[in-house]
Write a protein that holds these residues in place. Structure first.
Motif, PDB file in Angstrom:
ATOM      1  N   MET A   1      12.511  -2.265  -4.488  1.00  7.03           N
ATOM      2  CA  MET A   1      11.214  -1.606  -4.385  1.00  7.03           C
ATOM      3  C   MET A   1      10.990  -1.141  -2.956  1.00  7.03           C
ATOM      4  O   MET A   1      11.216  -1.883  -2.001  1.00  7.03           O
ATOM      5  N   THR A   2      10.561   0.097  -2.810  1.00  7.35           N
ATOM      6  CA  THR A   2      10.189   0.622  -1.500  1.00  7.35           C
ATOM      7  C   THR A   2       8.711   0.963  -1.518  1.00  7.35           C
ATOM      8  O   THR A   2       8.258   1.778  -2.325  1.00  7.35           O
ATOM      9  N   VAL A   3       7.950   0.345  -0.639  1.00 10.41           N
ATOM     10  CA  VAL A   3       6.505   0.555  -0.583  1.00 10.41           C
ATOM     11  C   VAL A   3       6.209   1.648   0.426  1.00 10.41           C
ATOM     12  O   VAL A   3       6.653   1.592   1.579  1.00 10.41           O
ATOM     13  N   ALA A   4       5.475   2.645   0.017  1.00 10.36           N
ATOM     14  CA  ALA A   4       5.113   3.741   0.907  1.00 10.36           C
ATOM     15  C   ALA A   4       4.026   3.290   1.880  1.00 10.36           C
ATOM     16  O   ALA A   4       3.174   2.445   1.560  1.00 10.36           O
ATOM     17  N   LEU A   5       4.064   3.858   3.080  1.00  7.91           N
ATOM     18  CA  LEU A   5       3.001   3.603   4.042  1.00  7.91           C
ATOM     19  C   LEU A   5       1.699   4.237   3.552  1.00  7.91           C
ATOM     20  O   LEU A   5       1.720   5.282   2.892  1.00  7.91           O
ATOM     21  N   ARG A   6       0.595   3.627   3.885  1.00  8.57           N
ATOM     22  CA  ARG A   6      -0.689   4.211   3.505  1.00  8.57           C
ATOM     23  C   ARG A   6      -0.846   5.579   4.172  1.00  8.57           C
ATOM     24  O   ARG A   6      -0.450   5.756   5.328  1.00  8.57           O
ATOM     25  N   PRO A   7      -1.410   6.546   3.490  1.00  3.10           N
ATOM     26  CA  PRO A   7      -1.513   7.896   4.047  1.00  3.10           C
ATOM     27  C   PRO A   7      -2.511   7.942   5.200  1.00  3.10           C
ATOM     28  O   PRO A   7      -3.496   7.191   5.215  1.00  3.10           O
ATOM     29  N   PRO A   8      -2.284   8.827   6.173  1.00  2.00           N
ATOM     30  CA  PRO A   8      -3.198   8.903   7.325  1.00  2.00           C
ATOM     31  C   PRO A   8      -4.610   9.278   6.946  1.00  2.00           C
ATOM     32  O   PRO A   8      -5.561   8.841   7.602  1.00  2.00           O
ATOM     33  N   GLU A   9      -4.785  10.069   5.896  1.00  2.00           N
ATOM     34  CA  GLU A   9      -6.141  10.433   5.501  1.00  2.00           C
ATOM     35  C   GLU A   9      -6.928   9.218   4.994  1.00  2.00           C
ATOM     36  O   GLU A   9      -8.163   9.261   4.935  1.00  2.00           O
ATOM     37  N   GLU A  10      -6.244   8.141   4.669  1.00  2.00           N
ATOM     38  CA  GLU A  10      -6.919   6.891   4.321  1.00  2.00           C
ATOM     39  C   GLU A  10      -7.104   6.003   5.545  1.00  2.00           C
ATOM     40  O   GLU A  10      -8.200   5.483   5.790  1.00  2.00           O
ATOM     41  N   VAL A  11      -6.052   5.840   6.326  1.00  2.00           N
ATOM     42  CA  VAL A  11      -6.075   4.888   7.435  1.00  2.00           C
ATOM     43  C   VAL A  11      -6.881   5.400   8.623  1.00  2.00           C
ATOM     44  O   VAL A  11      -7.597   4.632   9.277  1.00  2.00           O
ATOM     45  N   MET A  12      -6.804   6.708   8.910  1.00  2.00           N
ATOM     46  CA  MET A  12      -7.332   7.247  10.158  1.00  2.00           C
ATOM     47  C   MET A  12      -8.773   7.728  10.032  1.00  2.00           C
ATOM     48  O   MET A  12      -9.174   8.689  10.695  1.00  2.00           O
ATOM     49  N   ARG A  13      -9.552   7.056   9.217  1.00  2.00           N
ATOM     50  CA  ARG A  13     -10.987   7.318   9.132  1.00  2.00           C
ATOM     51  C   ARG A  13     -11.724   6.252   9.940  1.00  2.00           C
ATOM     52  O   ARG A  13     -11.384   5.066   9.872  1.00  2.00           O
ATOM     53  N   LEU A  14     -12.737   6.670  10.672  1.00  2.00           N
ATOM     54  CA  LEU A  14     -13.371   5.748  11.606  1.00  2.00           C
ATOM     55  C   LEU A  14     -14.064   4.581  10.908  1.00  2.00           C
ATOM     56  O   LEU A  14     -14.153   3.490  11.486  1.00  2.00           O
ATOM     57  N   ASP A  15     -14.553   4.771   9.692  1.00  2.00           N
ATOM     58  CA  ASP A  15     -15.181   3.637   9.032  1.00  2.00           C
ATOM     59  C   ASP A  15     -14.163   2.535   8.763  1.00  2.00           C
ATOM     60  O   ASP A  15     -14.503   1.346   8.783  1.00  2.00           O
ATOM     61  N   ARG A  16     -12.891   2.910   8.550  1.00  2.00           N
ATOM     62  CA  ARG A  16     -11.838   1.904   8.368  1.00  2.00           C
ATOM     63  C   ARG A  16     -11.308   1.419   9.713  1.00  2.00           C
ATOM     64  O   ARG A  16     -11.109   0.201   9.906  1.00  2.00           O
ATOM     65  N   MET A  17     -11.072   2.324  10.655  1.00  2.00           N
ATOM     66  CA  MET A  17     -10.570   1.925  11.971  1.00  2.00           C
ATOM     67  C   MET A  17     -11.553   0.989  12.666  1.00  2.00           C
ATOM     68  O   MET A  17     -11.154   0.110  13.435  1.00  2.00           O
ATOM     69  N   GLY A  18     -12.834   1.157  12.383  1.00  2.00           N
ATOM     70  CA  GLY A  18     -13.853   0.272  12.927  1.00  2.00           C
ATOM     71  C   GLY A  18     -13.906  -1.079  12.260  1.00  2.00           C
ATOM     72  O   GLY A  18     -14.818  -1.871  12.527  1.00  2.00           O
ATOM     73  N   CYS A  19     -12.933  -1.374  11.401  1.00  2.00           N
ATOM     74  CA  CYS A  19     -12.812  -2.676  10.738  1.00  2.00           C
ATOM     75  C   CYS A  19     -11.476  -3.346  11.042  1.00  2.00           C
ATOM     76  O   CYS A  19     -11.148  -4.379  10.440  1.00  2.00           O
ATOM     77  N   PHE A  20     -10.671  -2.773  11.948  1.00  2.00           N
ATOM     78  CA  PHE A  20      -9.376  -3.377  12.276  1.00  2.00           C
ATOM     79  C   PHE A  20      -9.582  -4.746  12.937  1.00  2.00           C
ATOM     80  O   PHE A  20     -10.556  -4.975  13.653  1.00  2.00           O
ATOM     81  N   HIS A  21      -8.606  -5.639  12.716  1.00  2.00           N
ATOM     82  CA  HIS A  21      -8.600  -6.974  13.314  1.00  2.00           C
ATOM     83  C   HIS A  21      -7.301  -7.174  14.082  1.00  2.00           C
ATOM     84  O   HIS A  21      -6.303  -6.479  13.860  1.00  2.00           O
ATOM     85  N   GLN A  22      -7.302  -8.149  14.975  1.00  2.00           N
ATOM     86  CA  GLN A  22      -6.062  -8.490  15.690  1.00  2.00           C
ATOM     87  C   GLN A  22      -5.001  -8.937  14.690  1.00  2.00           C
ATOM     88  O   GLN A  22      -5.303  -9.383  13.590  1.00  2.00           O
TER      89      GLN A  22
END
Length: 537
Positions: A1-22
């Protein structure tokens, strides 16, 4: 199984980036792993602290090839002069990280300049310049308790979390410090922000030594040292404002490397089976995170609402059976809030050092080599790229303008005003993309011909071409919109540092904790292979 990386249009939204953790890929954790793996040693060749806390100290870190030294100066600061703002001119303590071990002549020079910060003169022997202020009530409580022969109140410690907070840690050539290029080829400096993280970690050691010395001077026959377990509950605070936010825009390739490493790590883990020992490691990290989330406090309404959701997320996550990583992740994508999803990303990486830690070596970038514009690109292809990256369908309502302040040359965000035009910064990336698209209306040919007529769009063309090669290089939001929260940009960057317990004081500045729970230099020899998980209980 090869898992694709999440697309940038999902990851690179500020509402999500503002929830990143260490995570394991945060720079503080990279630093401590290296110090442990390479058997770095530490000493304190100078420690001259008076009863009132004033004086100087030197903390040296010795690695396989070279040494670095934190040079600390502690001052008698009147309460009315204490300010976390960038316009402050005096601080409780000032610091520099010296390349090597300073001699008496170096210390005299640094003593005349480091306390002045940007008003002083430092050289390329200095790698960082920093300053910090006391959290006065807790600082005084700790000194008073230790001088009376008792331990400070753990409840008060946990409520604040630090005795000092830095208000700046400057590096990479700022104010005369060594340029990044001078140290980039050193293995211990290859990962991003390693000298800055070393500075903060050694500042933490100085601050805790300082309060113990003050207590000892006040009551030599009665004072006690901090209990080691209690001591580790102190981190270093930090106040960070709007000046940090544009970094993510100014360094698109570096941002792409950071996000790519994190997304690659997640994909690698999701491909694995879940043997009992790895599940046990995940559960330990999950439970520590739940305790940390329960203790996390903020008065900011936006973050408070997110925290309420995260606490509910942790209850659901603790109750959820762990039978496989992919199944757990798919459950989390629908069952958890964005805060919970992004914390789950970090937790999934914890049991897999052999899959994750090596990706730290990919998180640096020589950006200048990637900034050349391809003039042969057809304008039709450029249009397609613009729409793919920015989804140009108009911008998000009224605009603000990023500009540079006259007093401190720091980034600011304000209402549109012709007087700000000479000071404007090119940070409204989506609006710039929309302007480029409009300027190309009806034109054919290639980029080179277009830019001969419209050189004002060079920076936007360059960014779009970078994003074609580096998909996580561009934030997929309108950075000039009145709805945009700069604190989300701060949160994203600080999560890669390894910061925790984000506490926004407005939408434009935030307080954080760093290295809370981490070992001190004198404890590193006995620390485990992963000296600090960054998730203190």
């Amino acid at each position: 199984m090869t898992v694709a990386l999440r697309p940038p249009e999902e990851v690179m939204r500020l509402d999500r980036m503002g929830c990143f953790h260490q995570s394991r890929l945060s720079f503080m954790r990279m630093l401590l792993r290296r110090l442990k793996a390479e058997d770095w040693t530490f000493d304190r060749p100078v420690f001259e602290i008076a009863a009132d806390g004033t004086g100087r100290a030197v903390y040296s870190a010795h690695g396989p090839d070279r040494s670095y030294s934190l040079v600390a100066f502690s001052h008698d600061l009147p309460p009315e002069a204490r300010s976390d703002r960038v316009i402050a001119t005096a601080w409780d303590a000032t610091f520099t990280l010296f390349d090597g071990v300073p001699d008496a002549e170096d210390l005299a020079r640094l003593g005349a300049n480091v306390p002045l910060q940007e008003a002083g003169r430092i050289t390329d022997r200095e790698l960082t310049l920093s300053r910090a202020n006391r959290s006065v009530r807790l600082f005084d409580h700790v000194v008073d308790a230790l001088s009376r022969g008792i331990q400070p109140d753990p409840v008060r410690i946990d409520a604040v979390g630090y005795l000092m907070r830095t208000t700046a840690v400057y590096g990479s050539g700022k104010f005369g410090a060594a340029d990044r290029a001078r140290i980039a080829d050193r293995p211990e400096c290859a990962a991003p922000f390693q000298v800055e993280m070393l500075t903060v970690w050694l500042i933490r050691a100085f601050v805790l030594d300082q309060v113990e010395a003050m207590a000892q001077a006040r009551a030599p026959d009665r004072a006690v040292a901090l209990d080691p377990e209690l001591r580790r509950r102190f981190g270093i605070g930090n106040s960070t404002g709007l000046g940090m936010a544009p970094f993510l825009v100014h360094h698109p390739v570096l941002l792409d490397r950071w996000i790519t490493a994190r997304e690659t790590a997640l994909a690698r883990v999701l491909e694995q089976a879940a043997p009992p020992d790895r599940i046990a490691a995940f559960i330990a990290a999950r439970d520590a995170a739940a305790r940390n989330v329960a203790a996390w406090r903020t008065d900011h309404p936006v973050q408070a609402a997110k925290l309420d959701g995260l606490r509910a997320d942790m209850e659901r996550l603790v109750a959820q059976p762990v039978t496989g990583w992919a199944a757990l992740w798919e459950w989390g994508r629908t069952a958890l809030s964005l805060e919970g999803q992004e914390l789950l990303v970090s937790l999934l990486l914890e049991p897999w050092p052999e899959l994750v830690d090596g990706l730290g070596a990919t998180m640096c970038a020589e950006e200048d080599a990637r900034f050349a514009i391809d003039g042969r690109m057809a304008l039709d292809d450029l249009r397609g790229a613009l729409c793919a990256v920015h989804g140009i369908e108009g911008c998000d309502g009224p605009a603000r303008v990023w500009f540079t302040s006259a007093d401190k040359l720091e980034p600011r965000l304000g209402e549109p005003d012709p007087a700000l035009d000479p000071h404007a910064q090119p940070l409204a990336t989506r609006r710039d993309a929309a302007a480029l698209l409009a300027a190309m209306e009806g034109r054919t040919g290639d980029v080179a011909g277009f830019l001969l007529d419209h050189p004002e769009h060079r920076h936007t063309v360059r960014r779009v071409q970078i994003a074609l090669r580096h998909p996580y290089a561009e934030i997929r939001d309108d950075l000039a919109s009145t709805a945009m929260l700069p604190a989300d940009m701060l949160r994203a960057k600080l999560s890669f540092f390894g910061a925790g317990r984000f506490d926004p004081r407005s939408d434009r500045w935030v307080r954080i904790e760093m290295f809370r729970g981490a070992p001190f230099p004198h404890e590193m020899a006995d620390a485990g292979a992963e000296p600090w998980a960054g998730l203190p209980a």
